[in-house]
Design a protein around this motif. Structure first.
Motif, PDB file in Angstrom:
ATOM      1  N   UNK C  68      95.627   3.169   2.136  1.00 56.08           N
ATOM      2  CA  UNK C  68      94.653   2.243   2.333  1.00 56.08           C
ATOM      3  C   UNK C  68      94.064   2.208   3.737  1.00 56.08           C
TER       4      UNK C  68
ATOM      5  N   UNK D  23      89.546  -2.707  -3.286  1.00 56.81           N
ATOM      6  CA  UNK D  23      89.879  -2.342  -4.615  1.00 56.81           C
ATOM      7  C   UNK D  23      91.257  -3.158  -5.000  1.00 56.81           C
ATOM      8  N   UNK D  24      92.064  -3.120  -3.997  1.00 62.40           N
ATOM      9  CA  UNK D  24      93.288  -3.827  -4.305  1.00 62.40           C
ATOM     10  C   UNK D  24      93.555  -5.416  -4.277  1.00 62.40           C
ATOM     11  N   UNK D  62      90.068   2.095   7.775  1.00 58.75           N
ATOM     12  CA  UNK D  62      90.183   2.162   6.276  1.00 58.75           C
ATOM     13  C   UNK D  62      89.759   3.201   5.718  1.00 58.75           C
ATOM     14  N   UNK D  63      90.379   3.904   4.803  1.00 66.24           N
ATOM     15  CA  UNK D  63      89.911   4.940   3.773  1.00 66.24           C
ATOM     16  C   UNK D  63      88.985   4.521   3.013  1.00 66.24           C
ATOM     17  N   UNK D  64      87.937   5.241   2.845  1.00 67.19           N
ATOM     18  CA  UNK D  64      86.599   4.858   2.144  1.00 67.19           C
ATOM     19  C   UNK D  64      86.838   4.397   0.684  1.00 67.19           C
ATOM     20  N   UNK D  65      87.914   5.458  -0.061  1.00 71.49           N
ATOM     21  CA  UNK D  65      87.764   5.314  -1.415  1.00 71.49           C
ATOM     22  C   UNK D  65      88.499   3.903  -1.624  1.00 71.49           C
ATOM     23  N   UNK D  66      89.121   2.960  -0.996  1.00 70.82           N
ATOM     24  CA  UNK D  66      89.590   1.772  -1.161  1.00 70.82           C
ATOM     25  C   UNK D  66      88.489   0.637  -1.298  1.00 70.82           C
ATOM     26  N   UNK D  67      87.632   0.910  -0.834  1.00 69.86           N
ATOM     27  CA  UNK D  67      86.452  -0.091  -0.554  1.00 69.86           C
ATOM     28  C   UNK D  67      85.589  -0.325  -1.875  1.00 69.86           C
ATOM     29  N   UNK D  68      85.141  -1.464  -2.053  1.00 64.52           N
ATOM     30  CA  UNK D  68      84.075  -1.780  -3.260  1.00 64.52           C
ATOM     31  C   UNK D  68      82.734  -2.103  -2.682  1.00 64.52           C
TER      32      UNK D  68
ATOM     33  N   UNK E  63      80.051   0.902  -2.663  1.00 71.68           N
ATOM     34  CA  UNK E  63      80.428   2.014  -2.744  1.00 71.68           C
ATOM     35  C   UNK E  63      80.357   2.660  -4.175  1.00 71.68           C
ATOM     36  N   UNK E  66      82.433   2.385  -7.767  1.00 80.58           N
ATOM     37  CA  UNK E  66      82.810   1.055  -8.294  1.00 80.58           C
ATOM     38  C   UNK E  66      82.022   0.624  -9.529  1.00 80.58           C
TER      39      UNK E  66
END
Lengths: 74, 74, 74, 74, 74, 74, 74
Positions: C68, D23-24, D62-68, E63, E66
């Motif tokens: 994360x 996302x978490x 922050x790794x981008x794929x965690x971001x909404x 992003x 989503x």
């Protein structure tokens, strides 16, 4: 000891039995007839393992992204 | 101290024991025989760890996208 | 104030302690020895944090897609 | 009104406070120091929001794929 | 009737209100200022919809991964 | 019998009604106006199906990675 | 015994019945009319299997990332 790209082990398993464990929980055993860089596998005489009522699946193509590991039987 | 691409550590572990932790919850220990850029791993004498009834798996190819981390035993 | 590609901050952290938070829920602290464009990380003297029974992990390669965030300690 | 690639708004936010939703489930607020095409973000003076016991995180990647979503404060 | 790449409809919606439905369950409405090939969207005057306590979000970058669907209001 | 790339069937459905089933559980019916290689779809006169309180959605862009299958009505 | 890229087995199944198992839990049977490198499949006379109330689906395009395995009936 030798450096070996992981998928080349699949090439040495062509025509032989392999067992695979799937992300969905079960496993499949069959004869490896083909594969590609995505670990898509072509198996013949495939059958489900690790499950009650494991079915005979015959000739199947397994999409690589479902696979946890492949175990060649040497 | 040196800058090093993460996967090059796998090259130094060829022929040695490594331990990996899987997203599905368990772990696997084995001798690293090969790997590629996707972190697909070829392991020999593999066996499950962290689980009751850990099985002997022998020669296996682990698809890299299942892996959380790999720990070389130096 | 300056525009900076996100991963270049990892380069300035080589040889230093970093902390990472994983999608699976825990965290890891260790000395950053290497990384690549996928955020695969090579850590030494790694240990689990945020968990009871946090284990010593030693030298590890963390696959980037589990991460994360990474926090360098400046 | 103008056509604008979505990520260019990040460029105009360099050096300014942004808020991101993960996302978490939680969120993070910090000063944007860098970003890349994957929406990996480099934030300084970061801190958790939307959670009890929101922690100070300091400098983070922050790794981008965690971001909404990312919200610049203009 | 005409063949049209799906994302070109976003171009015709620049400067207009759009509504999007997110995989996490909620939705967002706002004025579309920009987008890219990943369906990353830049929205202004964004606000949450479909939820109690829908918040004003102001200027946001969503992003693309989503998003379930985007609905232009023509 | 003929070999046909799967997405070319979408081209023959332009201007016609299609039904799609989504990973999130519901379905959508609408007139196909456009598509691309990711199976992003542009639909007009779209409406939800398979759900109570199926809503009228009008003109929508569906991001391809949410789609299980598309059914042209011939 | 022969080395064969996995997807080429799909080419030999064109115009024939195939059965596929989906990640969402069900399965689909139909006549294979087309496919591509992502394992997107074009099926005619498709119908659901493994489920109560299996529906007739007619002509469908299945997005490849939903597929666990494809079984040609030879």
């Amino acid at each position: 000891m030798f450096a070996d790209h992981a998928l080349q082990a699949l090439e040495r398993s062509l025509g032989k039995k392999v067992m695979l464990r799937l992300k969905e929980g079960g496993g499949i055993r069959g004869t490896l007839l083909g594969f590609d860089a995505h670990m898509n596998l072509l198996l013949d005489e495939a059958e489900e393992v690790f499950k009650e009522n494991g079915k005979k699946l015959g000739l199947i193509i397994v999409r690589g992204d479902n696979i946890i590991l492949v175990s060649p039987f040497e």
